[in-house]
Design an enzyme around this catalytic site. Structure first.
Site, PDB file in Angstrom:
ATOM      1  N   HIS C 114      53.305 104.959 -54.423  1.00  0.00           N
ATOM      2  CA  HIS C 114      54.266 106.012 -54.752  1.00  0.00           C
ATOM      3  C   HIS C 114      54.548 106.114 -56.247  1.00  0.00           C
ATOM      4  O   HIS C 114      55.488 106.784 -56.659  1.00  0.00           O
ATOM      5  CB  HIS C 114      55.595 105.769 -54.034  1.00  0.00           C
ATOM      6  CG  HIS C 114      55.479 105.720 -52.537  1.00  0.00           C
ATOM      7  ND1 HIS C 114      55.233 104.555 -51.851  1.00  0.00           N
ATOM      8  CD2 HIS C 114      55.547 106.692 -51.603  1.00  0.00           C
ATOM      9  CE1 HIS C 114      55.173 104.805 -50.556  1.00  0.00           C
ATOM     10  NE2 HIS C 114      55.353 106.098 -50.367  1.00  0.00           N
ATOM     11  N   ASP C 216      37.634  60.257 -54.471  1.00  0.00           N
ATOM     12  CA  ASP C 216      36.458  59.963 -53.641  1.00  0.00           C
ATOM     13  C   ASP C 216      35.177  59.984 -54.472  1.00  0.00           C
ATOM     14  O   ASP C 216      34.348  60.878 -54.343  1.00  0.00           O
ATOM     15  CB  ASP C 216      36.361  60.984 -52.496  1.00  0.00           C
ATOM     16  CG  ASP C 216      35.298  60.583 -51.476  1.00  0.00           C
ATOM     17  OD1 ASP C 216      34.426  59.761 -51.804  1.00  0.00           O
ATOM     18  OD2 ASP C 216      35.349  61.096 -50.343  1.00  0.00           O
ATOM     19  N   HIS C 219      31.629  59.366 -52.281  1.00  0.00           N
ATOM     20  CA  HIS C 219      30.736  60.358 -51.678  1.00  0.00           C
ATOM     21  C   HIS C 219      29.585  60.728 -52.614  1.00  0.00           C
ATOM     22  O   HIS C 219      28.552  61.200 -52.179  1.00  0.00           O
ATOM     23  CB  HIS C 219      31.515  61.633 -51.303  1.00  0.00           C
ATOM     24  CG  HIS C 219      31.663  62.602 -52.440  1.00  0.00           C
ATOM     25  ND1 HIS C 219      32.454  62.350 -53.531  1.00  0.00           N
ATOM     26  CD2 HIS C 219      31.105  63.827 -52.671  1.00  0.00           C
ATOM     27  CE1 HIS C 219      32.386  63.371 -54.371  1.00  0.00           C
ATOM     28  NE2 HIS C 219      31.571  64.288 -53.875  1.00  0.00           N
ATOM     29  N   HIS C 224      25.504  63.521 -53.265  1.00  0.00           N
ATOM     30  CA  HIS C 224      24.909  64.124 -54.466  1.00  0.00           C
ATOM     31  C   HIS C 224      23.657  63.405 -54.960  1.00  0.00           C
ATOM     32  O   HIS C 224      23.278  63.542 -56.124  1.00  0.00           O
ATOM     33  CB  HIS C 224      25.957  64.175 -55.586  1.00  0.00           C
ATOM     34  CG  HIS C 224      27.147  65.016 -55.229  1.00  0.00           C
ATOM     35  ND1 HIS C 224      27.037  66.311 -54.782  1.00  0.00           N
ATOM     36  CD2 HIS C 224      28.482  64.736 -55.212  1.00  0.00           C
ATOM     37  CE1 HIS C 224      28.253  66.795 -54.535  1.00  0.00           C
ATOM     38  NE2 HIS C 224      29.136  65.862 -54.775  1.00  0.00           N
ATOM     39  N   ASP C 367      28.495  69.940 -51.495  1.00  0.00           N
ATOM     40  CA  ASP C 367      29.850  69.566 -51.082  1.00  0.00           C
ATOM     41  C   ASP C 367      30.363  70.430 -49.932  1.00  0.00           C
ATOM     42  O   ASP C 367      30.993  69.937 -48.993  1.00  0.00           O
ATOM     43  CB  ASP C 367      30.827  69.713 -52.251  1.00  0.00           C
ATOM     44  CG  ASP C 367      30.831  68.499 -53.171  1.00  0.00           C
ATOM     45  OD1 ASP C 367      30.713  67.365 -52.663  1.00  0.00           O
ATOM     46  OD2 ASP C 367      30.947  68.699 -54.389  1.00  0.00           O
TER      47      ASP C 367
END
Lengths: 106, 185, 452
Positions: C114, C216, C219, C224, C367
């Protein structure tokens, strides 16, 4: 006929000031690079106050829908749909007072 | 020619369509490339189709106002790919590892290429090529990613073979609607 | 129309889903819709959340659009150089007033519905003209975009909260700023973001990436392996002095793990010039930060500022995991560089984060699927009743450490993740900041004072 509006010392460079003279709609007075400009304090687009806007790059910017009007020529930029150019009143600085002809010039 | 290889510069409107034979050759090249990528033959792709002086760029696409001077993307800012041969080869090395988990189990690929336009340039054997693509990746049971976009390629013939020297890739997504890009475009 | 800032409540049943004694987390926290709504109320409507880097909006009128939780927010530089942030929603019918990601020198924001127009200060400047102006009951001055309750910045990073009762940003961080300075204050001149942002969608719960970055490193060796092989030609090396130097530290759920190996993270970007740059930087920063933090600038390390702002020292990726429902996030990632770094170093960081931690990067690539399936399998009714194991390194607390916060020996450790979920439980349980700032996750010194 020219109407006295205010002390010209009250109008600071780069700012827009709203002034009312009895019997006339409010006007906006701006000073840019020393020169005075007087125009209706009503954006020709949607009637908003131009004194609530600001001056940028030699243009009056309406603070509501951001229409930009060139000081002097009144040419509109960034034009909202249907927005015409801005008209200015003839004005002068007479002995430290701002005077203007408060009739819309053709 | 230097302008044509400037990765930051768009093709603009090209008006020198090549003859039918060259168009067929370039089209075949693009289809072969798509088939190699579908089959994840990335090493072969980089060894046989990519020029050593490759520039390969896929910027992220911003949503901006039409009057925004920056525009949708800008070279030198963030990108999904802004690769020379070195960067492409690093990516290929990862695909070659058995522990590239995002591709093990294998991803099922389909690279569809269309809207191909081939134009001559000021240099013999250098072609400016527009194309559009649909890239579909599906893995595991029902994980599917689809990316649509357009490309502006420069192909150069040397020793009788066409190789890719420059590729600009513009996808239509703002937020990438995928978790990764485990493919080339 | 005054802003409405929703009040916090208390969800002790949800808080109990984090079992500190057994070091277990109930999987329902990753998929349950009621718990997710409680997170929006208890965490995202209260905590200080990252908005932007000052360098993204240097001039008056410069703005960007982001999220606080699921709330769409505009961040805009004012004419007086301060920064304001508002809900991106018109108070008239609620439509978004800003449709773009970012822009420069905005005069304001006009709603497409508007034509209601708001200044960069959020105040209603006018409507479509000539209609409301003739309505004598219309009071423009009372209407504006809803501002955040508090906004502040820390060394270039702008944060905001929707909770007027929240403590200052500095108190929200507590002594964790000691760790933030590793990245934010390692060179005179401060930091900036490289232009642009990479946005992507991952179908996972927001806590999985947040806990991944909070502590972490474990991991990395499995997830990786392929990325490390591609860039380094071998596995990531924790270095000879791991046992002596590696640590995890946590304050109020914010956590950092670091190996203090100087350049392990930077090395993974794949550009030797960056390694040289960080070696020099680390030497130079010794006076500024001391030995430990100077060694952390490029080290194998990761960090999350509770709840959802994470970064990697040395790799210089900064990111927010915006929640988009219990099973979905929008990831926005930027690259941080020192302002005084040479241009070619900034350019290599831009490429380095692209090659590693972006959707096509060789690390981030692997990931997403882990987090997606860690989330999705819990749709299984029986599956989600099996608790998750967070008990690595239970006996590793280093109470004698002179570093701030809860310090644990060894970066291969679940300690920060346990404290991240303990902080999560505190937000679920407490409806006030006195309890929130004096619970188990508070820095040990402060807890001792509170007990007296």
């Amino acid at each position: 006929m020219m109407i006295e509006l205010c002390d010209s010392g009250a109008i600071r460079d780069g700012e827009i000031t709203r002034v009312t003279a009895p019997g006339f709609p409010a006007v906006a007075i701006a000073r840019h690079n020393g020169a005075l400009y007087v125009f209706p304090d009503r954006c020709p687009h949607a009637d908003e106050s131009l004194a609530e806007g600001w001056i940028e790059d030699g243009r009056v910017v309406c603070g509501v829908h951001f229409a930009e009007f060139e000081l002097g020529s009144g040419e509109v930029h960034n034009r909202p749909v249907g927005c015409p150019n801005l008209s200015f009143f003839r004005c002068e600085d007479r002995d430290g007072k701002v005077f203007a002809t408060l009739a819309v010039e053709a | 020619m230097p302008d044509l290889l400037n990765i930051a510069r768009p093709f603009g409107d090209l008006d020198r369509p090549v003859d039918v034979e060259t168009e067929r050759e370039v089209t075949r090249w693009l289809h072969l490339e798509a088939r190699l990528l579908d089959a994840e033959r990335y090493q072969e792709w980089i060894d046989t189709m990519i020029a050593p002086d490759i520039r390969y760029w896929m910027p992220d696409m911003d949503t901006r106002r039409r009057d925004d001077p920056r525009g949708t993307f800008r070279h030198g800012e963030s990108a999904y790919f802004d690769d020379s041969w070195h960067e492409l080869s690093v990516r290929v090395r990862r695909y070659n590892e058995p522990s590239a988990w995002a591709d093990n189990p294998a991803t099922r690929h389909a690279h569809l290429i269309s809207n191909i336009e081939v134009h001559a340039t000021d240099d013999d054997g250098v072609y400016a090529v527009f194309s559009a693509f649909t890239n579909v990746r599906n893995r595991n049971e029902a994980d599917q990613d689809i990316v649509h976009g357009r490309r502006e390629d420069v192909l150069r013939r040397s020793d009788g073979r066409l190789k890719l020297v420059r590729r600009r890739i513009f996808i239509v997504q703002n937020i990438l609607l995928s978790k990764n890009l485990n493919t080339f475009f | 129309m005054r802003p409405v800032y929703p009040r916090a409540s208390s969800y002790p049943d949800f808080a109990r889903l984090v079992d500190r004694d057994k070091a277990q987390v109930d999987r329902r926290v990753f998929v349950d819709k009621a718990i997710y709504q409680a997170e929006l109320q208890q965490i995202f409507a209260r905590a200080w959340l990252f908005l932007a880097h000052e360098s993204q909006i240097p001039n008056p009128g410069d703005f960007l659009r982001t999220s606080m939780g699921e709330d769409d927010v505009i961040v805009v530089r004012q004419r007086d150089k301060t920064v304001k942030a508002f809900l991106n929603s018109c108070p008239h019918r609620g439509n978004r007033v800003c449709m773009v990601d970012a822009g420069t020198r905005a005069r304001g924001f006009i709603c497409n519905y508007h034509g209601w127009s708001f200044g960069i200060d959020g105040a209603l400047r006018g409507t479509d003209g000539k209609v409301y102006e003739t309505d004598e009951t219309f009071e423009k001055a009372q209407i504006g975009l809803t501002p955040v309750a508090q906004i502040d910045s820390y060394k270039g990073l702008i944060f905001a909260t929707f909770d007027p009762q929240a403590p200052s940003l500095e108190d929200f961080f507590g002594p964790f700023t000691w760790y933030l300075d590793i990245m934010l204050d390692n060179d005179e001149g401060g930091t900036e973001f490289v232009g642009g942002a990479i946005r992507s969608i991952i179908d996972c719960n927001w806590k999985f990436p947040a806990e991944n970055f909070v502590g972490d490193i474990l991991h990395a060796f499995w997830t990786h392996q392929s990325g490390a092989q591609a860039i380094l030609g071998g596995a990531v090396d924790l270095g000879k002095r791991y046992d002596e130097l590696a640590f995890q530290a946590s304050v109020y759920g914010h956590g950092i793990e670091s190996n203090l190996d100087k350049v392990g993270n930077t090395r993974t970007l794949g550009y030797p010039e960056l390694v040289d740059y960080v070696f020099d930087l680390s030497e130079k920063a010794r006076d500024r930060l001391g030995d430990i933090r100077a060694r952390a600038i490029g080290a194998i390390s990761s960090c999350t500022v509770f709840p959802n702002f994470s970064f990697l020292p040395g790799q210089n990726t900064f990111r927010v995991w915006h929640p988009r429902g219990p099973g979905k996030i929008e990831l926005v990632a930027w690259t941080l560089v020192n302002k005084n770094a040479p241009e070619h170093i900034k350019e290599l960081y831009r490429k380095g984060t692209m090659m590693t931690f972006s959707p096509g990067g060789v690390f981030e690539m692997d990931d997403g699927e882990n987090w997606e399936y860690a989330t999705r399998v819990n749709e299984g009714f029986v599956t989600r009743h099996q608790p998750l194991h967070y008990a690595l390194g239970l006996g590793t607390e280093d109470a004698a450490s002179e570093m701030p916060g809860h310090v644990h020996r060894g970066s291969l450790n679940d300690a920060n993740q346990r404290l991240f979920y303990t902080r999560w439980a505190e937000f679920m349980k407490y409806d006030n900041w006195t309890d929130l700032q004096n619970g188990e996750t508070a820095p040990p010194v402060r807890r001792a004072q509170a007990a007296e």
